[in-house]
Design a protein around this motif. Sequence first.
Motif, mmCIF file in Angstrom:
data_model
loop_
_atom_site.group_PDB
_atom_site.id
_atom_site.type_symbol
_atom_site.label_atom_id
_atom_site.label_comp_id
_atom_site.label_asym_id
_atom_site.label_seq_id
_atom_site.Cartn_x
_atom_site.Cartn_y
_atom_site.Cartn_z
ATOM 1 N N GLY A 52 0.250 -1.262 -0.092
ATOM 2 C CA GLY A 52 0.143 0.134 -0.010
ATOM 3 C C GLY A 52 1.199 1.459 0.426
ATOM 4 O O GLY A 52 -0.239 2.397 0.215
ATOM 5 N N LYS A 53 1.729 1.308 -0.149
ATOM 6 C CA LYS A 53 3.155 2.498 -0.632
ATOM 7 C C LYS A 53 3.155 2.562 -1.958
ATOM 8 O O LYS A 53 3.421 1.622 -2.703
ATOM 9 N N ASP A 54 3.929 3.935 -1.395
ATOM 10 C CA ASP A 54 4.104 4.995 -3.176
ATOM 11 C C ASP A 54 3.182 4.632 -4.242
ATOM 12 O O ASP A 54 2.952 3.784 -5.499
ATOM 13 N N LEU A 55 1.483 4.702 -3.751
ATOM 14 C CA LEU A 55 0.575 4.023 -5.006
ATOM 15 C C LEU A 55 0.131 5.353 -6.055
ATOM 16 O O LEU A 55 -0.498 5.187 -6.312
ATOM 17 N N ASP A 56 0.980 6.780 -5.417
ATOM 18 C CA ASP A 56 -0.055 7.816 -6.456
ATOM 19 C C ASP A 56 0.446 7.387 -7.753
ATOM 20 O O ASP A 56 -0.573 7.467 -8.196
ATOM 21 N N PRO A 57 1.545 6.900 -8.255
ATOM 22 C CA PRO A 57 1.400 7.688 -9.518
ATOM 23 C C PRO A 57 0.996 5.932 -10.166
ATOM 24 O O PRO A 57 0.886 5.764 -11.602
ATOM 25 N N CYS A 58 0.026 5.303 -9.723
ATOM 26 C CA CYS A 58 -0.254 4.145 -10.002
ATOM 27 C C CYS A 58 -1.431 4.472 -11.073
ATOM 28 O O CYS A 58 -2.276 5.684 -10.457
ATOM 29 N N SER A 59 -2.380 3.691 -12.201
ATOM 30 C CA SER A 59 -3.042 3.919 -12.685
ATOM 31 C C SER A 59 -4.327 3.409 -12.725
ATOM 32 O O SER A 59 -3.841 2.387 -11.293
ATOM 33 N N SER A 60 -5.419 3.642 -13.070
ATOM 34 C CA SER A 60 -6.796 2.852 -12.227
ATOM 35 C C SER A 60 -6.360 1.526 -12.272
ATOM 36 O O SER A 60 -6.995 0.537 -11.832
ATOM 37 N N GLU A 61 -5.787 0.875 -13.757
ATOM 38 C CA GLU A 61 -5.454 -0.221 -14.553
ATOM 39 C C GLU A 61 -4.458 -1.255 -13.155
ATOM 40 O O GLU A 61 -5.030 -2.276 -12.750
ATOM 41 N N GLU A 62 -3.327 -0.370 -12.928
ATOM 42 C CA GLU A 62 -2.709 -0.602 -12.166
ATOM 43 C C GLU A 62 -3.219 -1.360 -10.253
ATOM 44 O O GLU A 62 -2.788 -2.032 -10.059
ATOM 45 N N LEU A 63 -4.032 -0.511 -9.842
ATOM 46 C CA LEU A 63 -4.311 -0.959 -8.607
ATOM 47 C C LEU A 63 -5.392 -1.907 -8.934
ATOM 48 O O LEU A 63 -5.416 -2.181 -7.900
ATOM 49 N N GLN A 64 -6.233 -1.998 -9.980
ATOM 50 C CA GLN A 64 -7.002 -3.388 -10.606
ATOM 51 C C GLN A 64 -6.497 -4.138 -9.796
ATOM 52 O O GLN A 64 -6.462 -5.085 -9.877
ATOM 53 N N GLU A 65 -5.096 -4.111 -10.958
ATOM 54 C CA GLU A 65 -4.289 -5.094 -10.926
ATOM 55 C C GLU A 65 -3.460 -5.932 -9.281
ATOM 56 O O GLU A 65 -3.654 -6.790 -9.542
ATOM 57 N N ILE A 66 -3.328 -5.008 -8.897
ATOM 58 C CA ILE A 66 -3.015 -4.594 -7.354
ATOM 59 C C ILE A 66 -4.202 -5.932 -6.670
ATOM 60 O O ILE A 66 -4.136 -6.379 -6.219
ATOM 61 N N SER A 67 -5.607 -5.078 -6.513
ATOM 62 C CA SER A 67 -6.591 -5.335 -6.057
ATOM 63 C C SER A 67 -6.297 -7.023 -6.253
ATOM 64 O O SER A 67 -7.050 -8.092 -5.124
ATOM 65 N N ARG A 68 -6.818 -7.625 -7.579
ATOM 66 C CA ARG A 68 -6.501 -8.956 -8.113
ATOM 67 C C ARG A 68 -5.457 -9.557 -7.309
ATOM 68 O O ARG A 68 -5.747 -10.610 -7.037
ATOM 69 N N GLN A 69 -4.280 -8.814 -7.403
ATOM 70 C CA GLN A 69 -3.039 -10.179 -7.136
ATOM 71 C C GLN A 69 -3.271 -9.961 -5.537
ATOM 72 O O GLN A 69 -3.208 -11.433 -4.278
ATOM 73 N N LEU A 70 -3.771 -9.132 -4.979
ATOM 74 C CA LEU A 70 -3.624 -9.345 -3.664
ATOM 75 C C LEU A 70 -4.992 -10.063 -2.970
ATOM 76 O O LEU A 70 -5.211 -11.031 -2.214
ATOM 77 N N GLU A 71 -6.005 -10.534 -3.567
ATOM 78 C CA GLU A 71 -7.321 -10.812 -3.325
ATOM 79 C C GLU A 71 -6.996 -12.409 -3.296
ATOM 80 O O GLU A 71 -7.871 -13.276 -3.109
ATOM 81 N N ILE A 72 -6.222 -12.603 -4.695
ATOM 82 C CA ILE A 72 -5.597 -14.387 -4.691
ATOM 83 C C ILE A 72 -5.250 -14.874 -3.637
ATOM 84 O O ILE A 72 -4.574 -15.781 -3.286
ATOM 85 N N SER A 73 -4.050 -13.796 -2.967
ATOM 86 C CA SER A 73 -3.101 -13.621 -2.170
ATOM 87 C C SER A 73 -3.313 -14.436 -1.185
ATOM 88 O O SER A 73 -4.090 -15.026 -0.411
ATOM 89 N N LEU A 74 -5.189 -13.487 -0.272
ATOM 90 C CA LEU A 74 -5.761 -13.526 0.522
ATOM 91 C C LEU A 74 -6.688 -15.146 0.453
ATOM 92 O O LEU A 74 -6.757 -16.057 1.531
ATOM 93 N N ASN A 75 -7.187 -15.595 -0.538
ATOM 94 C CA ASN A 75 -7.803 -16.567 -1.357
ATOM 95 C C ASN A 75 -6.640 -17.688 -0.122
ATOM 96 O O ASN A 75 -7.532 -18.891 -0.183
ATOM 97 N N ASN A 76 -5.551 -18.168 -1.163
ATOM 98 C CA ASN A 76 -4.616 -18.403 -0.816
ATOM 99 C C ASN A 76 -4.660 -18.491 0.448
ATOM 100 O O ASN A 76 -4.349 -20.220 1.213
ATOM 101 N N ILE A 77 -4.241 -18.049 1.529
ATOM 102 C CA ILE A 77 -4.067 -17.574 2.838
ATOM 103 C C ILE A 77 -5.118 -18.892 3.442
ATOM 104 O O ILE A 77 -4.742 -19.740 4.456
#
Length: 140
Positions: A52-77
């Motif tokens: 959740g750091k250095d997110l200012d320069p991220c585009s909407s698509e990048e934020l969506q990808e990060i969110s997707r990756q976090l969801e996958i990780s959370l499901n694995n956990i």
Amino acid sequence: MQNTIERYRIDAKQGYTDRIDEELYKEQLRYESENMARKIEIIKMSQRKLLGKDLDPCSSEELQEISRQLEISLNNIRARKDWLFKEQIEQLQAKERLLLEENARLRKQCDAQPWLQISTQPNQAVAYLSSCSKSSDVGD
């Protein structure tokens, strides 16, 4: 004398070839080192974003990808956590079965009466329990 000069030329050529090989090897190592440094920096940037750091320069698509990756990780956990809990439950159930079997064996060995009947008469309970413990072969 001619043989000595010829050997010197051969050795000189071999030394020159060895130096060229050594320089190529050093250049290859420098390239690999720079490549690894770039990969490490990319991984560090990715890690900061996932934290959740250095997110200012991220585009909407990048934020969506990060969110997707976090969801996958959370499901694995969660899946791993569920699996560990199921394993722990199975182990505890097996331990419970062993303890129940051991309890039944000890009751049979002592010809035990139900605990509530014994506990109503404290003197008898102490005498009974001490007689059971003397005849029991269970150790700590």
